[in-house]
Motif scaffolding. Sequence first.
Motif, mmCIF file in Angstrom:
data_model
loop_
_atom_site.group_PDB
_atom_site.id
_atom_site.type_symbol
_atom_site.label_atom_id
_atom_site.label_comp_id
_atom_site.label_asym_id
_atom_site.label_seq_id
_atom_site.Cartn_x
_atom_site.Cartn_y
_atom_site.Cartn_z
ATOM 1 N N LEU A 1 -128.288 30.373 67.968
ATOM 2 C CA LEU A 1 -128.598 31.741 67.963
ATOM 3 C C LEU A 1 -127.033 32.136 68.678
ATOM 4 O O LEU A 1 -126.226 31.423 69.426
ATOM 5 N N GLU A 2 -126.518 33.336 68.508
ATOM 6 C CA GLU A 2 -125.305 33.857 68.759
ATOM 7 C C GLU A 2 -125.836 34.975 69.849
ATOM 8 O O GLU A 2 -126.684 35.468 69.794
ATOM 9 N N SER A 3 -124.726 35.401 71.012
ATOM 10 C CA SER A 3 -124.994 36.232 71.699
ATOM 11 C C SER A 3 -125.365 37.710 71.115
ATOM 12 O O SER A 3 -124.590 38.141 70.241
ATOM 13 N N GLY A 4 -126.486 38.234 71.508
ATOM 14 C CA GLY A 4 -126.735 39.922 71.125
ATOM 15 C C GLY A 4 -127.576 39.750 69.691
ATOM 16 O O GLY A 4 -128.098 40.710 69.274
ATOM 17 N N ASP A 5 -128.042 38.694 69.400
ATOM 18 C CA ASP A 5 -128.979 38.286 68.160
ATOM 19 C C ASP A 5 -130.413 38.993 68.697
ATOM 20 O O ASP A 5 -130.686 38.623 69.757
ATOM 21 N N ARG A 6 -131.073 39.842 67.880
ATOM 22 C CA ARG A 6 -132.106 40.379 67.990
ATOM 23 C C ARG A 6 -133.323 39.743 67.265
ATOM 24 O O ARG A 6 -134.448 40.011 67.516
ATOM 25 N N PHE A 7 -132.781 39.089 65.889
ATOM 26 C CA PHE A 7 -133.773 38.387 65.235
ATOM 27 C C PHE A 7 -132.973 37.319 64.541
ATOM 28 O O PHE A 7 -131.809 37.075 64.657
ATOM 29 N N CYS A 8 -133.774 36.034 64.453
ATOM 30 C CA CYS A 8 -133.245 34.705 63.976
ATOM 31 C C CYS A 8 -132.641 34.921 62.589
ATOM 32 O O CYS A 8 -133.481 35.306 61.610
ATOM 33 N N GLY A 9 -131.499 34.532 62.046
ATOM 34 C CA GLY A 9 -130.931 34.692 61.048
ATOM 35 C C GLY A 9 -131.513 33.740 59.895
ATOM 36 O O GLY A 9 -131.325 33.968 58.554
ATOM 37 N N ALA A 10 -132.348 32.750 60.196
ATOM 38 C CA ALA A 10 -132.869 31.792 59.386
ATOM 39 C C ALA A 10 -134.234 32.167 59.200
ATOM 40 O O ALA A 10 -134.596 32.057 58.001
ATOM 41 N N CYS A 11 -135.036 32.481 60.170
ATOM 42 C CA CYS A 11 -136.449 32.557 59.784
ATOM 43 C C CYS A 11 -136.970 34.077 60.165
ATOM 44 O O CYS A 11 -138.064 34.346 59.772
ATOM 45 N N GLY A 12 -136.114 34.962 60.759
ATOM 46 C CA GLY A 12 -136.358 36.069 61.002
ATOM 47 C C GLY A 12 -137.216 36.532 62.348
ATOM 48 O O GLY A 12 -137.672 37.641 62.447
ATOM 49 N N TYR A 13 -137.153 35.625 63.106
ATOM 50 C CA TYR A 13 -138.219 35.596 64.258
ATOM 51 C C TYR A 13 -137.608 36.811 65.233
ATOM 52 O O TYR A 13 -136.400 36.879 65.521
ATOM 53 N N ASP A 14 -138.365 37.525 65.644
ATOM 54 C CA ASP A 14 -138.319 38.725 66.421
ATOM 55 C C ASP A 14 -137.818 38.300 68.024
ATOM 56 O O ASP A 14 -138.921 37.677 68.783
#
Length: 457
Positions: free
Chosen positions: A11-24
């Motif tokens: 993950l990167e700093s500031g991510d609200r959702f996972c870019g791979a699986c969409g996890y909240d």
Amino acid sequence: MSKCPSCEEPLESGDRFCGACGYDLSAVPARPVDSPTLAIHGVVPAPEGVDWPVARDSDGHGHPAPVHAAAELPGTDSGGSPLPPPPPAAPAVAAGAPASGVRFDRPGEPDEYPLQAPDPRLTAEPAPVPGQPPAPGPAAAAGQFAPAGPAAAEKVCVACRAGRVDDDGYCENCGHAQPRERDHMEQESGPVAAVSDRGLRHHRNEDAFSVGCTALPDGAPASVAIVCDGVSSATRPDDASLAASRAAGESLLGALPRGTHPQQAMHDAILAASQAVNALAEEPATAREQAPHQNAPACTLVGAVVTAGLLVVGWVGDSRVYWVPADRTTPPARLTEDDSWAAQMVAAGLMSEAEAYADERAHAITGWLGADAYELEPHTASFKPDRAGVVVVCTDGLWNYAESAEEMAEAMPPDAAARPLHGARVLVGHALDGGGHDNVTVALLPFPAPSQGAGSA
């Protein structure tokens, strides 16, 4: 968070959702604060809202009272009567009797915690009741809750000291790989001793040795040592060195008592070793079809025979024999010449010894035992030293760290003639301290050969 808690995607700093699986990621609770529960040279602060009792002072300075073992405090039974004193410790082991718990580095030190005999009241079997099957005794009942341990005859793990070692050499409890028998070997035969170690970089020990003592037809003593180094680029080098050392050792110990001259016996022993290594290449045609690129097993060999007045050496390859006089004011000497690329360059006058052994091709051998050897040329030589000393028979795993005769003499302890096993251990330790890049094997033979029965102190 550095990874997604669902799919472990970075993950990167500031991510609200996972870019791979969409996890909240907003649904992930904050990581709790990690507070230690043990303090080293300090006091752990008590959590807020908890009223911890204050420890009783022992000296008035805030230090807690000392902790007592149960055996140090008097006790009473349910009726208020004092408990009987603990059973006395087991009697000391008589001199000469086998003792448990002895360390190898301190052979005379007894076990720090000797075992005591079990209380007969706990091990006695209950009396049988007529008409009923015998009830299990206290020992059997207690065994139901005791942790399962390895049987007495089974091998115990050297790492955890509890798990059973399976047939593959791994502990069933902690999974630790056990040392193999050839990783470190030591043997003392009369005045001769040898030590072999895997080293610090190799995954197995491909060296082998054979030492022994015998008598000539006139009753004079004779000592024998054979050291072999498996060629790592060949197939089954460990089998080759073992077969060669055994064959050569048996040949010498059989020929010398019959009156064969030691130099001729050494020559015949090298031929016997060569035949033993060649026999390893005889395999079914199906095996060759499955592994067509395998080459024949191969090894080098060096040996020495010491009598009351004669020293005989023999070799094929780059293992060596050194002579170290007991009087260290006199010069030591190297008694063998390597079958190697570097030695050929020096002999031809194309390079100096320093230049040749600095080349990356220096240790390429030009002579060895094996079915694919060009032509077997056993080298033998006889010497008649005029003073006492020690003969060093070793592989390049040692002389790489003590190449010159002077360096070898400096590395060997002064009492090596009286304590050859200790001296061999010191030399192996010298190679390991230097880096241990190769298998290390060395045998020491005092000269002249002492009478039968005289050995290492």
